[in-house]
Design a protein around this motif. Sequence first.
Motif, PDB file in Angstrom:
ATOM      1  N   ILE A  22       0.992  -1.084   0.106  1.00 24.71           N
ATOM      2  CA  ILE A  22       0.027   0.145  -0.159  1.00 24.71           C
ATOM      3  C   ILE A  22       1.219   1.309   0.309  1.00 24.71           C
ATOM      4  CG2 ILE A  22      -0.142  -0.032   2.127  1.00 24.71           C
ATOM      5  CD1 ILE A  22      -3.122   0.172  -0.495  1.00 24.71           C
ATOM      6  N   VAL A  23       2.016   0.913   0.749  1.00 20.55           N
ATOM      7  CA  VAL A  23       2.587   2.552   0.409  1.00 20.55           C
ATOM      8  C   VAL A  23       2.839   2.385  -0.813  1.00 20.55           C
ATOM      9  CG1 VAL A  23       5.309   3.200   1.047  1.00 20.55           C
ATOM     10  CG2 VAL A  23       3.341   2.307   2.886  1.00 20.55           C
ATOM     11  N   ASP A  24       3.734   0.850  -2.135  1.00 18.56           N
ATOM     12  CA  ASP A  24       4.711   1.613  -3.023  1.00 18.56           C
ATOM     13  C   ASP A  24       2.787   2.457  -3.367  1.00 18.56           C
ATOM     14  OD1 ASP A  24       6.512   0.512  -2.284  1.00 18.56           O
ATOM     15  OD2 ASP A  24       6.273  -1.806  -3.449  1.00 18.56           O
ATOM     16  N   PRO A 165       1.997  -4.816  -6.236  1.00 17.24           N
ATOM     17  CA  PRO A 165       2.857  -4.476  -6.852  1.00 17.24           C
ATOM     18  C   PRO A 165       4.470  -4.712  -6.254  1.00 17.24           C
ATOM     19  CG  PRO A 165       2.555  -2.865  -6.004  1.00 17.24           C
ATOM     20  CD  PRO A 165       1.522  -3.897  -5.271  1.00 17.24           C
ATOM     21  N   ILE A 166       5.507  -4.824  -8.111  1.00 12.89           N
ATOM     22  CA  ILE A 166       7.040  -4.526  -7.446  1.00 12.89           C
ATOM     23  C   ILE A 166       7.278  -2.879  -7.698  1.00 12.89           C
ATOM     24  CG2 ILE A 166       7.200  -5.474  -9.086  1.00 12.89           C
ATOM     25  CD1 ILE A 166       9.383  -5.532  -5.978  1.00 12.89           C
ATOM     26  N   GLU A 167       8.295  -2.114  -6.835  1.00  9.27           N
ATOM     27  CA  GLU A 167       8.557  -0.699  -7.495  1.00  9.27           C
ATOM     28  C   GLU A 167       9.697  -0.976  -7.628  1.00  9.27           C
ATOM     29  OE1 GLU A 167       8.545   2.131  -7.991  1.00  9.27           O
ATOM     30  OE2 GLU A 167       7.013   2.765  -6.433  1.00  9.27           O
ATOM     31  N   LEU A 168      10.294  -1.258  -9.309  1.00  9.24           N
ATOM     32  CA  LEU A 168      11.438  -0.805  -9.427  1.00  9.24           C
ATOM     33  C   LEU A 168      12.505  -0.148  -9.456  1.00  9.24           C
ATOM     34  CD1 LEU A 168      10.178  -2.729 -13.209  1.00  9.24           C
ATOM     35  CD2 LEU A 168      11.215  -3.803 -11.814  1.00  9.24           C
ATOM     36  N   GLN A 169      12.049   1.649  -9.231  1.00 15.05           N
ATOM     37  CA  GLN A 169      12.534   2.484  -8.860  1.00 15.05           C
ATOM     38  C   GLN A 169      13.562   1.693  -7.132  1.00 15.05           C
ATOM     39  OE1 GLN A 169       9.751   3.074 -10.146  1.00 15.05           O
ATOM     40  NE2 GLN A 169       9.810   3.442 -11.846  1.00 15.05           N
ATOM     41  N   LYS A 170      12.969   0.965  -6.407  1.00 12.53           N
ATOM     42  CA  LYS A 170      13.824   0.071  -5.066  1.00 12.53           C
ATOM     43  C   LYS A 170      14.995  -0.248  -5.151  1.00 12.53           C
ATOM     44  CE  LYS A 170      10.443  -0.959  -2.678  1.00 12.53           C
ATOM     45  NZ  LYS A 170       9.500  -1.466  -2.085  1.00 12.53           N
ATOM     46  N   ILE A 171      15.202  -0.973  -6.357  1.00 12.24           N
ATOM     47  CA  ILE A 171      16.265  -1.739  -6.020  1.00 12.24           C
ATOM     48  C   ILE A 171      17.287  -1.349  -7.309  1.00 12.24           C
ATOM     49  CG2 ILE A 171      16.608  -4.015  -8.307  1.00 12.24           C
ATOM     50  CD1 ILE A 171      14.324  -4.377  -5.781  1.00 12.24           C
ATOM     51  N   GLU A 277       0.928 -18.309   1.131  1.00  7.88           N
ATOM     52  CA  GLU A 277       1.388 -17.303   1.234  1.00  7.88           C
ATOM     53  C   GLU A 277      -0.453 -16.815   0.232  1.00  7.88           C
ATOM     54  OE1 GLU A 277       4.069 -15.459   1.862  1.00  7.88           O
ATOM     55  OE2 GLU A 277       5.468 -17.029   2.631  1.00  7.88           O
ATOM     56  N   GLY A 278      -0.473 -15.598   0.558  1.00 12.19           N
ATOM     57  CA  GLY A 278      -1.391 -14.962   0.564  1.00 12.19           C
ATOM     58  C   GLY A 278      -1.587 -14.789  -1.299  1.00 12.19           C
ATOM     59  N   PHE A 279       0.390 -13.867  -1.828  1.00 16.06           N
ATOM     60  CA  PHE A 279       0.784 -13.536  -2.954  1.00 16.06           C
ATOM     61  C   PHE A 279       2.488 -13.493  -2.760  1.00 16.06           C
ATOM     62  CE2 PHE A 279       3.146 -10.425  -5.723  1.00 16.06           C
ATOM     63  CZ  PHE A 279       2.452 -10.806  -7.174  1.00 16.06           C
ATOM     64  N   GLY A 280       2.477 -13.746  -1.449  1.00 17.38           N
ATOM     65  CA  GLY A 280       4.678 -13.289  -1.502  1.00 17.38           C
ATOM     66  C   GLY A 280       5.420 -12.709  -2.248  1.00 17.38           C
ATOM     67  N   ILE A 281       4.780 -11.081  -2.147  1.00 16.92           N
ATOM     68  CA  ILE A 281       5.890 -10.065  -2.240  1.00 16.92           C
ATOM     69  C   ILE A 281       7.760 -10.065  -2.238  1.00 16.92           C
ATOM     70  CG2 ILE A 281       5.779  -8.488  -0.024  1.00 16.92           C
ATOM     71  CD1 ILE A 281       5.908  -7.674  -4.404  1.00 16.92           C
ATOM     72  N   VAL A 282       7.533 -11.381  -1.185  1.00 17.63           N
ATOM     73  CA  VAL A 282       9.630 -10.923  -1.311  1.00 17.63           C
ATOM     74  C   VAL A 282       9.629 -11.894  -2.542  1.00 17.63           C
ATOM     75  CG1 VAL A 282       9.045 -12.966   0.146  1.00 17.63           C
ATOM     76  CG2 VAL A 282      11.039 -12.059   0.143  1.00 17.63           C
ATOM     77  N   LEU A 283       8.768 -13.026  -2.502  1.00 12.81           N
ATOM     78  CA  LEU A 283       9.806 -13.761  -4.420  1.00 12.81           C
ATOM     79  C   LEU A 283       9.344 -13.020  -5.566  1.00 12.81           C
ATOM     80  CD1 LEU A 283       7.262 -17.305  -3.990  1.00 12.81           C
ATOM     81  CD2 LEU A 283       9.495 -16.725  -3.744  1.00 12.81           C
ATOM     82  N   LEU A 284       8.830 -12.286  -5.651  1.00  9.42           N
ATOM     83  CA  LEU A 284       8.756 -11.240  -6.567  1.00  9.42           C
ATOM     84  C   LEU A 284       9.586 -10.126  -6.408  1.00  9.42           C
ATOM     85  CD1 LEU A 284       7.124 -10.872  -9.173  1.00  9.42           C
ATOM     86  CD2 LEU A 284       6.097  -8.308  -7.758  1.00  9.42           C
ATOM     87  N   GLU A 285      10.270  -9.986  -5.101  1.00  8.42           N
ATOM     88  CA  GLU A 285      11.602  -8.649  -5.226  1.00  8.42           C
ATOM     89  C   GLU A 285      12.817 -10.038  -5.503  1.00  8.42           C
ATOM     90  OE1 GLU A 285       9.715  -6.198  -1.726  1.00  8.42           O
ATOM     91  OE2 GLU A 285      10.504  -8.647  -0.818  1.00  8.42           O
ATOM     92  N   GLY A 346       2.100  -6.827 -16.135  1.00  2.00           N
ATOM     93  CA  GLY A 346       1.702  -5.715 -15.425  1.00  2.00           C
ATOM     94  C   GLY A 346       1.257  -5.690 -13.404  1.00  2.00           C
ATOM     95  N   LEU A 347       2.787  -6.207 -13.553  1.00  4.21           N
ATOM     96  CA  LEU A 347       2.500  -5.701 -11.872  1.00  4.21           C
ATOM     97  C   LEU A 347       3.561  -5.092 -11.395  1.00  4.21           C
ATOM     98  CD1 LEU A 347       4.148 -10.218 -11.418  1.00  4.21           C
ATOM     99  CD2 LEU A 347       1.503  -8.473 -11.120  1.00  4.21           C
ATOM    100  N   ASP A 348       4.182  -3.882 -11.965  1.00  5.40           N
ATOM    101  CA  ASP A 348       4.463  -2.406 -11.495  1.00  5.40           C
ATOM    102  C   ASP A 348       4.142  -1.462 -11.080  1.00  5.40           C
ATOM    103  OD1 ASP A 348       4.003  -0.299 -14.329  1.00  5.40           O
ATOM    104  OD2 ASP A 348       3.624  -2.417 -14.574  1.00  5.40           O
ATOM    105  N   ALA A 349       4.064  -0.457 -10.536  1.00  3.15           N
ATOM    106  CA  ALA A 349       3.744  -0.571  -8.819  1.00  3.15           C
ATOM    107  C   ALA A 349       2.511   0.515 -10.113  1.00  3.15           C
ATOM    108  CB  ALA A 349       4.693   0.429  -8.296  1.00  3.15           C
ATOM    109  N   GLU A 350       2.796   1.541 -10.754  1.00  5.07           N
ATOM    110  CA  GLU A 350       1.598   2.337 -11.869  1.00  5.07           C
ATOM    111  C   GLU A 350       1.063   1.735 -12.173  1.00  5.07           C
ATOM    112  OE1 GLU A 350       2.307   5.521 -15.607  1.00  5.07           O
ATOM    113  OE2 GLU A 350       4.184   4.279 -15.289  1.00  5.07           O
ATOM    114  N   THR A 351       1.438   0.101 -12.924  1.00  5.92           N
ATOM    115  CA  THR A 351      -0.175  -0.404 -13.273  1.00  5.92           C
ATOM    116  C   THR A 351      -0.834  -1.026 -12.340  1.00  5.92           C
ATOM    117  OG1 THR A 351       0.919  -0.944 -15.309  1.00  5.92           O
ATOM    118  CG2 THR A 351      -0.494  -2.137 -14.473  1.00  5.92           C
ATOM    119  N   ILE A 352      -0.459  -1.507 -11.445  1.00  4.91           N
ATOM    120  CA  ILE A 352      -1.364  -1.930 -10.202  1.00  4.91           C
ATOM    121  C   ILE A 352      -1.937  -0.497  -9.090  1.00  4.91           C
ATOM    122  CG2 ILE A 352      -1.496  -2.534  -7.863  1.00  4.91           C
ATOM    123  CD1 ILE A 352      -0.774  -5.457 -10.130  1.00  4.91           C
ATOM    124  N   THR A 353      -1.342   0.446  -9.225  1.00  4.79           N
ATOM    125  CA  THR A 353      -1.684   1.428  -8.683  1.00  4.79           C
ATOM    126  C   THR A 353      -3.258   2.252  -9.165  1.00  4.79           C
ATOM    127  OG1 THR A 353       0.037   2.699  -7.949  1.00  4.79           O
ATOM    128  CG2 THR A 353      -1.252   4.677  -8.347  1.00  4.79           C
TER     129      THR A 353
END
Length: 361
Positions: A22-24, A165-171, A277-285, A346-353
């Motif tokens: 939700i912060v992303d 989503p995954i925030e690519l800019q954070k990587i 896991e509901g989704f497993g965001i750490v796997l995306l990271e 479609g897993l980038d933060a902009e699309t999900i937002t």
Amino acid sequence: MALKKILHIIPTTDFGGITTMIVDIWTNTNKSLYHFDFVSFNKGQYHEMITQQGSKIFYEKYITEQGPLAYIRNIYRILKQQQYDAVHDHTGYRAVFTLLAARLAGVPCRVLHSHTNVAEEWNNKVILTLLKKLSVFNATKLIACSRKAGEFCFDKKPFEVIANPIELQKIECLSLEEKRRMKEELAIQDGDLVLGHIGRFVPVKNHSFLIELAAKLKQQGIPIKLFLVGDGPLEQDIQLLVQQKNVEECVRFLGHRTDILKLLQLFDKFLLPSQYEGFGIVLLEAQVCGIPAIVSSTLPREVDLNIGLLHYLDLNGEMDSWIQAIVTKNVKVDHQMICDSIKWKGLDAETITNKLCAVYI
């Protein structure tokens, strides 16, 4: 379009899958069109970041502490005072009291969001079924982070899947010097097979399985370092198991860390033998960092970027299959391919937002 005010109900403002998601999204939201405030039950390290973006956070006691009537009254008062256009509850089947308060307050858009596909702490199926039905009844829109999470919480009611989503800019890719320094700090030797796990020490994360793996790898003479990142109620139990299995020199407890995306880049393999896991965001990271992951077959497929970095294995099968996957070398995946796959799925933060904000219209 007039400014839409949305109140999100989140478990904590500390680091975690739901709060990070939700912060992303809030970071990528057009703040001239949407305003987010929050109700939470624990103050954590995201508190300042959220408030610096102009959001209010209302901290409530757990419903079990203050009772459902007091909780409903408090939420009703907040909704009436602040005049929200939507309430978005991220607590799944526990949302019934929030959504009832929102319904009584006349909030037109009431979003129920399921982030899990199991209610591990509930033995009374009758009460669980009732909570789910009442939560759905008081909602106007149903969202889930994965197909399994939606089917669990909403039964046969139609719902929309909106992945985390995954925030690519954070990587930020670590330089060779940064990697060398971090390996030195963590006492990683040349030739070590570096394994990692990130998650709270709770039953669902299945840490005991990881310790069994470490013991077998040690027996086979494979030099490993297994890093366990996180904290939780079972941490001491797992530390005791490490002693019993005589793998103290192989297993390191790193506690709560804020540099997850840097740590991931040190791992040769990421392990996630969760029971669910509901989704497993750490796997995306992990995938965005180019790290191969070996995960239990029960985990949702929505998180898989289909670039060959996720290896699903049965928890009830032979442990040798996990060991074989751990020691097998993976082909390096091009970073551009990873970015392209994030965009394509479609897993980038902009699309999900954009998807999520459309729910409030």
